[in-house]
Design an enzyme around this catalytic site. Structure first.
Site: not given
Ligand code: GLU
Length: 456
Positions: A100, A121, A136, A175-176, A220
């Site tokens: 994830k 992550q 990722k 997203g990121d 976030t």
């Molecule tokens: N990109 C976000 C992070 O760095 C969210 C990742 C997600 O929701 O899977 O955690």
């Protein structure tokens, strides 16, 4: 020599040897090496106390991604010219759940960036208490100045290849940087078309019209402020009446500004990749949102209709603005040692990392030495992925929860991340050090799950 001291020396030597292997195997990957170094160094007391992690080769395994896929992403721009970008997906660790993690579209994306993010992550996701592993992905595609049709064509081409490796029980992107609601929509549409099924749980951060969760967009930024609020409350402090600087003006920054203001703070600055604005009266968030979310313009334009505000080129200058609380919500390594020293000199009381790895290792050292309350990224910004896991839960049960319910769960998750980090720091001899605490708390769950599942 006392047994404990001897064990610590051995643990340190062993960790150094693991790190040297990482350096040798991943040459020129400075961001990945930085992320690994930070984690490994905090694990000394754990390895000294529990020989099982060494005996089971946990460190050697945990620093090596289960899989890294790179692929060609060809697309045709509006002038009819064929363009080629590189796509990535790292499936880092699946010990506690399916991979994830988000997708980043930014010209700086390379294997080092994707691996550092995937590694972080893994521990962040573990800290959330949700059953999600670490992954990722992304591309060196630059969404800036691209037309909507170009974004769609690129995104569809990207998903055509990515779809071979993901699925609601395998790997769930989100997203990121450079990937927001619009991109997730196009990615989902293409995935659905390829699969011929509406597998809502394959992506998170979806629009609420087709399976997205309320409060995911806010999660976030809100989560980061909830986390910092916990750190402040433990010292009898709070956001009320404080001056806050937030870097960035993307999804994380916007909702960090909103929540900090709701809690009574005055947010006086934010930025984009060109420069920063300083508005001593308090940022007009509606104006920032209009510029960045709707008009997709540069933050410099803010000063045109806000006479009290100033704009400066460059990003690091934002940390020279005196503040009580700093929330770096832009990108990796945006606070270096000098910026950290300046923040400390100007009296910063708390730092909450909304971005991933925004402080260099030297900057973190400056904050910890000065006794600044420091909320590390994998704890402070875990709210986004935590609500992603809640989105997956809603998709699995075909439910849609109310905003208040998701927000309350998010708040509870951030509180328990804070408490677990405090507790782990204390238990392993570093009271108050949330960098060590978060790393250890995140690690233990993944490591024990890996042991339970054998050498795989
Ligand atoms: N990109 C976000 C992070 O760095 C969210 C990742 C997600 O929701 O899977 O955690």
């Amino acid at each position: 020599m006392a047994v404990a001291a001897e064990q610590e020396i051995q643990a340190r030597e062993y960790i150094q040897a693991v790190f040297e292997t990482v350096q040798r195997r991943n040459p020129n990957e400075s961001e990945f090496q930085q992320a690994v170094k930070e984690i490994l160094e905090s694990l000394v007391p754990v390895l000294a106390k529990h020989p099982k992690y060494r005996e089971q080769g946990i460190l050697e395994r945990i620093v090596e991604p289960e899989r890294l896929v790179t692929f060609r992403v060809p697309w045709v721009d509006d002038q009819g010219i064929v363009r080629v970008n590189r796509g990535f997906r790292v499936q880092f660790n699946s010990a506690i759940g399916p991979y994830k993690g988000g997708l980043r579209f930014h010209p700086s994306v390379n294997a080092s960036i994707i691996k550092f993010l995937g590694f972080e992550q893994t521990f962040k996701n573990s800290l959330t208490g949700q059953p999600i592993g670490g992954g990722k992905g992304g591309s060196d595609f630059d969404p800036k100045d691209k037309s909507d049709r170009e974004i769609m064509r690129f995104t569809q081409s990207f998903m055509t290849e990515l779809s071979k490796y993901i699925g609601p029980d395998t790997d769930i992107p989100a997203g990121d940087i450079g990937v927001g609601g619009r991109e997730i929509g196009y990615l989902f549409g293409q995935y659905k078309r390829i699969r011929g099924a509406h597998e809502a749980g394959v992506l998170t951060g979806k629009g609420t019209l087709y399976g997205g969760s309320l409060a995911r967009t806010e999660a976030t930024g809100y989560g980061c402020v909830y986390f910092v609020d916990e750190m402040l409350a433990a010292k009898g402090l709070g956001f009320e009446g404080s001056t806050v600087v937030v870097s960035g003006s993307g999804n994380v920054a916007i909702y960090a500004v909103e929540k900090a203001a709701q809690l009574g703070a005055k947010v006086v600055a934010c930025s984009d990749s060109n420069g920063y604005i300083h508005d001593p009266n308090g940022i007009d968030l509606a104006a920032v949102r209009r510029l960045k979310e709707q008009e997709r313009k540069r933050i410099a334009e803010y000063v045109l209709d806000h006479p009290g505000a100033t704009y400066q080129e460059g990003c690091s200058g934002i940390w020279s603005i005196p503040c009580d609380i700093a929330l770096p919500c832009a990108t990796q390594n945006e606070i270096d040692e000098d910026a950290a020293k300046l923040l400390v000199k100007n009296g910063v009381k708390a730092v909450g990392e909304g971005a991933n790895m925004p402080s260099t290792l030297q900057a973190i050292e400056v904050f910890l030495q000065a006794g600044v309350l420091f909320g590390p990224a994998k704890a402070a910004n875990a709210g986004g992925v935590a609500v992603s896991a809640l989105e997956m839960a809603q998709n699995s049960t075909r439910q849609a929860w109310e905003f208040e319910e998701v927000d309350a769960r998010l708040h509870g998750i951030m509180r328990s991340i804070y408490q677990n980090s405090v507790q782990a720091a204390e238990e392993y001899g570093h009271p108050g050090n949330l960098v060590v605490g978060a790393n250890i708390a995140g690690f233990l769950k993944v490591a024990d799950a890996m042991i339970a599942q054998g050498v795989v």
